[in-house]
Design a protein around this motif. Structure first.
Motif, PDB file in Angstrom:
ATOM      1  N   PRO A   1       0.851  -1.139  -0.182  1.00 56.37           N
ATOM      2  CA  PRO A   1      -0.220   0.127  -0.074  1.00 56.37           C
ATOM      3  C   PRO A   1       0.922   1.186   0.078  1.00 56.37           C
ATOM      4  O   PRO A   1       2.156   1.260  -0.024  1.00 56.37           O
ATOM      5  N   ASP A   2       0.224   2.591  -0.128  1.00 53.79           N
ATOM      6  CA  ASP A   2       1.134   3.583  -0.215  1.00 53.79           C
ATOM      7  C   ASP A   2       1.613   4.211   0.958  1.00 53.79           C
ATOM      8  O   ASP A   2       2.669   4.415   0.923  1.00 53.79           O
ATOM      9  N   SER A   3       0.929   3.608   1.975  1.00 61.57           N
ATOM     10  CA  SER A   3       1.443   4.158   3.423  1.00 61.57           C
ATOM     11  C   SER A   3       1.690   2.726   4.105  1.00 61.57           C
ATOM     12  O   SER A   3       0.947   1.873   4.095  1.00 61.57           O
TER      13      SER A   3
ATOM     14  N   ASP B   1      -0.914   1.497   6.193  1.00 58.62           N
ATOM     15  CA  ASP B   1      -1.925   0.798   5.465  1.00 58.62           C
ATOM     16  C   ASP B   1      -1.719  -0.568   5.448  1.00 58.62           C
ATOM     17  O   ASP B   1      -2.485  -1.476   4.701  1.00 58.62           O
TER      18      ASP B   1
END
Ligand SMILES: Cc1cc2nc3c(=O)[nH]c(=O)nc-3n(C[C@H](O)[C@H](O)[C@H](O)COP(=O)(O)OP(=O)(O)OC[C@H]3O[C@@H](n4cnc5c(N)ncnc54)[C@H](O)[C@@H]3O)c2cc1C
Length: 441
Positions: free
Chosen positions: A109-111, A114
């Protein structure tokens, strides 16, 4: 007896396989989620089987006498080491296959926040397993003290199992079904229960059955004999050649007990047991400071290394402190008035370090016993055997029906390997030799 042992081995092996395979097949019962590609399903199956095998490791090391007896404790520990490598291999193969097929489930995920918990637990579980294996394989090179290693081994195994289960539940795919989830969570609790059994319930039992040191005897070869008497209970009966776990200067809840063969006769009626301990490390070097009156704890008896059929010639082959189980066998046979033929081949570096040599000479009058001392560093003028115990020594001292005698071997690993090879060359059937290895780890 042999047939009984074979049956027990077969039954325990089937139970072991059932414990690994049944939960895997249970996943395939009932309602199934929509199938994914073969590689994904295969990698998941490897992960589940690896975890089941890891969990059962707690059973292998839980010192269940009935389970370990048909093989002997050293064989079980050997299996524990080998099978854990396989289990870790299966668990690690699971993400590797997913990486190889570029599974969308591994997309980051992007972060970091997450990243699903299921994935975090997977990393924790696999990380702990890899660390556990590295520390087990290279403990000596890493210069880790045995006690520290043992504690970290248990903690890492617990983290790996618990995190592995949380990963499965967190990911949810197969364990969405409440019944299947209950089965796997229940199994994990059972595995951890096995650990609690050996670390909590057994020590509680030992706490109520302490022993008292009644005598401390210095022996040849930087070795000390502890004579121990049960206090307030009858003690246990053991078979000559078996061993127990000794805890000194601590409560039985201490993680690390030390294994020692019983060196005394199994015929002592008052529960008295003796252990004869050579100074080989930090724990054993302190044994000579034990004083009479000290309280100790014993867990035993364990092991399958014991005398065989009364009509067979028994060839006892001892190297160094490997004399202790042989001494128990010899003393027991003397107390029983048993006249079976015995040959003891006793290897040591120096004459001075040969523990029990005077008593062995004295016991010859009570037994049909021949003792052959083999010195690797003999003194000047030594007319006995020198060098290593090998096939030539056997040929010089044993009646030629080599395949009909029973052989009992205990000593350093290199010596045991060499003797097992020599016996193989002399066409002695495998069932005729029995061994106890002093290196579990
Ligand atoms: C079945 C069996 C019977 C034994 N019988 C005898 C005996 O009668 N007399 C005798 O002198 N020795 C015996 N030993 C060996 C003895 O257990 C070790 O020498 C002792 O535990 C070493 O402890 P240490 O702390 O002094 O040495 P360390 O230097 O700490 O350890 C030396 C090596 O011994 C092994 N070891 C250390 N602690 C343990 C432990 N708690 N459990 C298992 N292995 C350990 C490790 O491989 C370690 O590398 C026996 C071993 C086994 C497995």
């Amino acid at each position: 007896m042999q047939y009984r042992d074979l049956m027990r081995k077969a039954i325990w092996s089937v139970i072991y396989l059932l414990f690994i395979l049944a939960p895997l097949f249970a996943l395939l019962a009932g309602n199934l989620p929509p199938a994914r590609n073969f590689a994904t399903e295969f990698s998941v199956a490897l992960g589940y089987s690896g975890l089941a095998m890891m969990g059962l490791q707690f059973g292998l090391t839980a010192r269940f006498r009935h389970v370990t007896e048909p093989w002997g404790e050293d064989v079980i520990y050997h299996f524990h080491r080998r099978i854990s490598l396989m289990a870790v291999g299966l668990v690690v193969a699971h993400p590797l296959i997913l990486i190889a097929i570029r599974s969308p489930q591994l997309a980051l995920p992007d972060s970091v926040r997450d990243i699903p918990w299921g994935a975090r637990f997977a990393v924790l579980s696999i990380g702990s397993l890899i660390l556990l294996v590295v520390m087990a394989l290279w403990r000596k090179q890493l210069k880790l003290r045995y006690e520290l290693w043992h504690l970290s081994h248990i903690v890492l195994a617990l983290i790996a199992i618990a995190a592995g289960m949380l990963h499965m539940v967190g990911w949810g795919f197969y364990l969405v079904d409440p019944l299947k989830r209950t089965l796997w969570v229940g199994m994990t609790i059972f595995w951890i229960g096995l650990l609690l059994y050996v670390r909590l319930f057994k020590p509680l039992f030992m706490l109520r059955r302490p022993y008292r040191v009644t005598e401390v005897r210095a022996e040849h070869g930087d070795t000390t004999t502890l004579v121990m008497q049960p206090e307030g209970h009858a003690g246990f009966r053991f078979k000559p050649g078996q061993f127990g776990w000794l805890t000194l200067w601590a409560s039985p809840f201490r993680i690390t007990g030390h294994p020692f063969s019983f060196s005394s006769s199994a015929e002592a009626a008052d529960g008295r047991v003796e252990m004869t301990i050579r100074n080989l490390g930090d724990f054993t070097s302190a044994v000579r400071t034990v004083t009479a009156g000290q309280r100790v704890y014993l867990d035993g008896p364990y092991g399958a290394f014991t005398i065989g059929h009364p009509t067979d010639m028994h060839v006892l082959i001892a190297g160094g402190i490997g004399i202790t189980p042989m001494m128990s066998m010899i003393r027991t046979l003397a107390d029983r008035g048993d006249r079976r033929p015995l040959v003891l081949l006793y290897g040591s570096k120096h004459w001075e370090s040969m523990t029990f040599r005077e008593e062995l000479e004295a016991l010859k009058t009570r037994l049909d016993l021949k003792v052959v001392y083999v010195l690797s560093d003999p003194p000047e003028g030594w007319s006995g055997e020198s060098g290593r115990i090998n096939a030539e020594v056997f040929r010089r001292h044993l009646p030629p029906e080599y395949a009909e005698h029973e052989y009992f071997i205990c000593g350093p690993d290199v010596m045991m390997d060499a003797i097992e090879t020599a016996l193989g060359e002399m066409k002695v059937p495998l069932a005729r030799y029995h061994s106890e290895r002093y290196s579990f780890v």
